[in-house]
Design a protein around this motif. Sequence first.
Motif, PDB file in Angstrom:
ATOM      1  N   SER A  57       0.854  -1.182   0.000  1.00  0.00           N
ATOM      2  CA  SER A  57       0.000   0.000   0.000  1.00  0.00           C
ATOM      3  C   SER A  57       0.890   1.230   0.000  1.00  0.00           C
ATOM      4  CB  SER A  57      -0.903   0.014   1.232  1.00  0.00           C
ATOM      5  OG  SER A  57      -1.763  -1.085   1.223  1.00  0.00           O
ATOM      6  N   PHE A  58       0.485   2.230  -0.747  1.00  0.00           N
ATOM      7  CA  PHE A  58       1.228   3.481  -0.823  1.00  0.00           C
ATOM      8  C   PHE A  58       0.379   4.619  -0.257  1.00  0.00           C
ATOM      9  CE2 PHE A  58       2.749   0.791  -4.302  1.00  0.00           C
ATOM     10  CZ  PHE A  58       4.094   0.756  -4.005  1.00  0.00           C
ATOM     11  N   THR A  59      -0.268   4.339   0.865  1.00  0.00           N
ATOM     12  CA  THR A  59      -1.150   5.320   1.487  1.00  0.00           C
ATOM     13  C   THR A  59      -1.125   5.125   2.997  1.00  0.00           C
ATOM     14  OG1 THR A  59      -3.386   6.213   1.452  1.00  0.00           O
ATOM     15  CG2 THR A  59      -3.186   3.836   1.192  1.00  0.00           C
ATOM     16  N   GLU A  60      -1.964   5.872   3.704  1.00  0.00           N
ATOM     17  CA  GLU A  60      -2.022   5.767   5.153  1.00  0.00           C
ATOM     18  C   GLU A  60      -2.493   4.373   5.564  1.00  0.00           C
ATOM     19  OE1 GLU A  60      -4.074   8.361   3.674  1.00  0.00           O
ATOM     20  OE2 GLU A  60      -2.242   9.528   3.563  1.00  0.00           O
ATOM     21  N   ALA A  61      -2.138   3.966   6.760  1.00  0.00           N
ATOM     22  CA  ALA A  61      -2.493   2.636   7.263  1.00  0.00           C
ATOM     23  C   ALA A  61      -4.001   2.445   7.406  1.00  0.00           C
ATOM     24  CB  ALA A  61      -1.809   2.390   8.600  1.00  0.00           C
ATOM     25  N   ASP A  62      -4.750   3.540   7.581  1.00  0.00           N
ATOM     26  CA  ASP A  62      -6.201   3.434   7.727  1.00  0.00           C
ATOM     27  C   ASP A  62      -6.855   2.841   6.481  1.00  0.00           C
ATOM     28  OD1 ASP A  62      -5.809   4.612  10.150  1.00  0.00           O
ATOM     29  OD2 ASP A  62      -6.514   6.588   9.531  1.00  0.00           O
ATOM     30  N   ASP A  63      -6.299   3.129   5.317  1.00  0.00           N
ATOM     31  CA  ASP A  63      -6.861   2.648   4.062  1.00  0.00           C
ATOM     32  C   ASP A  63      -6.350   1.267   3.675  1.00  0.00           C
ATOM     33  OD1 ASP A  63      -8.280   4.961   3.823  1.00  0.00           O
ATOM     34  OD2 ASP A  63      -6.881   5.918   2.439  1.00  0.00           O
ATOM     35  N   ALA A  64      -5.326   0.777   4.336  1.00  0.00           N
ATOM     36  CA  ALA A  64      -4.688  -0.469   3.918  1.00  0.00           C
ATOM     37  C   ALA A  64      -5.662  -1.643   3.907  1.00  0.00           C
ATOM     38  CB  ALA A  64      -3.487  -0.783   4.803  1.00  0.00           C
ATOM     39  N   LEU A  65      -6.477  -1.774   4.924  1.00  0.00           N
ATOM     40  CA  LEU A  65      -7.423  -2.890   4.987  1.00  0.00           C
ATOM     41  C   LEU A  65      -8.456  -2.805   3.868  1.00  0.00           C
ATOM     42  CD1 LEU A  65      -8.227  -5.413   6.518  1.00  0.00           C
ATOM     43  CD2 LEU A  65      -9.670  -3.992   7.968  1.00  0.00           C
ATOM     44  N   LYS A  66      -8.940  -1.595   3.599  1.00  0.00           N
ATOM     45  CA  LYS A  66      -9.912  -1.408   2.519  1.00  0.00           C
ATOM     46  C   LYS A  66      -9.281  -1.760   1.170  1.00  0.00           C
ATOM     47  CE  LYS A  66     -11.162   2.808   2.023  1.00  0.00           C
ATOM     48  NZ  LYS A  66     -11.694   4.158   1.827  1.00  0.00           N
ATOM     49  N   LEU A  67      -8.027  -1.376   0.981  1.00  0.00           N
ATOM     50  CA  LEU A  67      -7.342  -1.670  -0.280  1.00  0.00           C
ATOM     51  C   LEU A  67      -7.084  -3.164  -0.432  1.00  0.00           C
ATOM     52  CD1 LEU A  67      -4.876   1.330  -0.275  1.00  0.00           C
ATOM     53  CD2 LEU A  67      -6.916   1.052  -1.702  1.00  0.00           C
ATOM     54  N   HIS A  68      -6.723  -3.830   0.637  1.00  0.00           N
ATOM     55  CA  HIS A  68      -6.523  -5.281   0.595  1.00  0.00           C
ATOM     56  C   HIS A  68      -7.832  -5.982   0.222  1.00  0.00           C
ATOM     57  CE1 HIS A  68      -2.509  -5.663   2.874  1.00  0.00           C
ATOM     58  NE2 HIS A  68      -2.628  -4.451   2.393  1.00  0.00           N
ATOM     59  N   HIS A  69      -8.937  -5.468   0.748  1.00  0.00           N
ATOM     60  CA  HIS A  69     -10.244  -6.034   0.406  1.00  0.00           C
ATOM     61  C   HIS A  69     -10.543  -5.832  -1.084  1.00  0.00           C
ATOM     62  CE1 HIS A  69     -14.387  -7.259   0.809  1.00  0.00           C
ATOM     63  NE2 HIS A  69     -14.760  -6.124   0.256  1.00  0.00           N
ATOM     64  N   MET A  70     -10.229  -4.662  -1.612  1.00  0.00           N
ATOM     65  CA  MET A  70     -10.449  -4.392  -3.033  1.00  0.00           C
ATOM     66  C   MET A  70      -9.620  -5.332  -3.898  1.00  0.00           C
ATOM     67  SD  MET A  70     -10.742  -0.272  -3.239  1.00  0.00           S
ATOM     68  CE  MET A  70     -11.110  -0.318  -4.980  1.00  0.00           C
ATOM     69  N   VAL A  71      -8.380  -5.571  -3.491  1.00  0.00           N
ATOM     70  CA  VAL A  71      -7.520  -6.493  -4.231  1.00  0.00           C
ATOM     71  C   VAL A  71      -8.129  -7.888  -4.210  1.00  0.00           C
ATOM     72  CG1 VAL A  71      -5.280  -7.677  -4.161  1.00  0.00           C
ATOM     73  CG2 VAL A  71      -5.383  -5.192  -3.965  1.00  0.00           C
ATOM     74  N   HIS A  72      -8.587  -8.312  -3.047  1.00  0.00           N
ATOM     75  CA  HIS A  72      -9.188  -9.637  -2.915  1.00  0.00           C
ATOM     76  C   HIS A  72     -10.428  -9.766  -3.803  1.00  0.00           C
ATOM     77  CE1 HIS A  72     -10.229 -13.412  -1.008  1.00  0.00           C
ATOM     78  NE2 HIS A  72     -11.454 -12.945  -0.822  1.00  0.00           N
ATOM     79  N   CYS A  73     -11.254  -8.753  -3.830  1.00  0.00           N
ATOM     80  CA  CYS A  73     -12.468  -8.788  -4.661  1.00  0.00           C
ATOM     81  C   CYS A  73     -12.130  -8.789  -6.144  1.00  0.00           C
ATOM     82  CB  CYS A  73     -13.366  -7.602  -4.343  1.00  0.00           C
ATOM     83  SG  CYS A  73     -14.109  -7.700  -2.710  1.00  0.00           S
ATOM     84  N   SER A  74     -11.086  -8.080  -6.523  1.00  0.00           N
ATOM     85  CA  SER A  74     -10.725  -8.026  -7.939  1.00  0.00           C
ATOM     86  C   SER A  74     -10.165  -9.351  -8.441  1.00  0.00           C
ATOM     87  CB  SER A  74      -9.752  -6.885  -8.209  1.00  0.00           C
ATOM     88  OG  SER A  74      -8.582  -7.060  -7.475  1.00  0.00           O
ATOM     89  N   VAL A  75      -9.639 -10.199  -7.546  1.00  0.00           N
ATOM     90  CA  VAL A  75      -9.195 -11.530  -7.945  1.00  0.00           C
ATOM     91  C   VAL A  75     -10.382 -12.327  -8.474  1.00  0.00           C
ATOM     92  CG1 VAL A  75      -8.293 -13.725  -7.078  1.00  0.00           C
ATOM     93  CG2 VAL A  75      -7.183 -11.595  -6.435  1.00  0.00           C
ATOM     94  N   ASP A  76     -11.540 -12.156  -7.849  1.00  0.00           N
ATOM     95  CA  ASP A  76     -12.749 -12.829  -8.316  1.00  0.00           C
ATOM     96  C   ASP A  76     -13.138 -12.356  -9.721  1.00  0.00           C
ATOM     97  OD1 ASP A  76     -12.911 -14.228  -5.927  1.00  0.00           O
ATOM     98  OD2 ASP A  76     -14.301 -12.796  -5.012  1.00  0.00           O
ATOM     99  N   VAL A  77     -12.977 -11.070  -9.975  1.00  0.00           N
ATOM    100  CA  VAL A  77     -13.297 -10.518 -11.297  1.00  0.00           C
ATOM    101  C   VAL A  77     -12.357 -11.113 -12.343  1.00  0.00           C
ATOM    102  CG1 VAL A  77     -13.406  -8.408 -12.682  1.00  0.00           C
ATOM    103  CG2 VAL A  77     -14.222  -8.391 -10.321  1.00  0.00           C
ATOM    104  N   ILE A  78     -11.074 -11.216 -12.011  1.00  0.00           N
ATOM    105  CA  ILE A  78     -10.107 -11.806 -12.941  1.00  0.00           C
ATOM    106  C   ILE A  78     -10.472 -13.258 -13.219  1.00  0.00           C
ATOM    107  CG2 ILE A  78      -7.705 -12.524 -13.243  1.00  0.00           C
ATOM    108  CD1 ILE A  78      -6.904 -10.001 -11.675  1.00  0.00           C
ATOM    109  N   ASP A  79     -10.774 -14.008 -12.172  1.00  0.00           N
ATOM    110  CA  ASP A  79     -11.141 -15.416 -12.356  1.00  0.00           C
ATOM    111  C   ASP A  79     -12.381 -15.553 -13.232  1.00  0.00           C
ATOM    112  OD1 ASP A  79      -9.004 -16.291 -10.858  1.00  0.00           O
ATOM    113  OD2 ASP A  79     -10.170 -16.515  -9.004  1.00  0.00           O
ATOM    114  N   GLU A  80     -13.339 -14.667 -13.043  1.00  0.00           N
ATOM    115  CA  GLU A  80     -14.558 -14.716 -13.858  1.00  0.00           C
ATOM    116  C   GLU A  80     -14.243 -14.447 -15.325  1.00  0.00           C
ATOM    117  OE1 GLU A  80     -18.656 -12.173 -14.265  1.00  0.00           O
ATOM    118  OE2 GLU A  80     -17.881 -12.559 -12.252  1.00  0.00           O
ATOM    119  N   ARG A  81     -13.374 -13.475 -15.584  1.00  0.00           N
ATOM    120  CA  ARG A  81     -13.010 -13.169 -16.972  1.00  0.00           C
ATOM    121  C   ARG A  81     -12.241 -14.318 -17.623  1.00  0.00           C
ATOM    122  NH1 ARG A  81     -11.261  -6.840 -17.542  1.00  0.00           N
ATOM    123  NH2 ARG A  81     -13.172  -5.982 -16.672  1.00  0.00           N
TER     124      ARG A  81
END
Length: 143
Positions: A19-43
């Motif tokens: 993460s290249f941002t404050e620690a407060d956003d890190a968990l939200k960004l990790h969640h976004m990454v995890h969700c986007s893996v599902d999108v890649i798998d679907e494609r």
Amino acid sequence: MIVCLAVVGHQNNPLYIQSFTEADDALKLHHMVHCSVDVIDERVDNPKKSGPTINETFLGLLCPTENYKVYGYLTNTKVKFILVTTDLDVRDADMRTFFRRFHAAYVDAVSNPFHVPGKKITSKTFAERVATIVKSFGLTTTG
């Protein structure tokens, strides 16, 4: 500005996430990454829906949100690169260039004879090279 960058293995195991941002956003960004893996798998699993881009390593925009855009890249070995940015008007050509440079850094890191395939990338050289690539795209890093 790039706020998160991740490498996900072919078994959907995280190999590198920064993460290249404050620690407060890190968990939200990790969640976004995890969700986007599902999108890649679907494609990948449904090539008729995703169109001709499946033959290409650059997957393009995966899931835009109100504040972020998530882009994806799939290597020939099914390793996924995921980039989260706050810049809402990014050109695909710039993303392709970024992912090519990031892919080259990844190949150098996993080509190290001391790297165990399928394990997290802990190389300081790789982290420094990633920070340099992020900075070269006119983006600042704080992490």
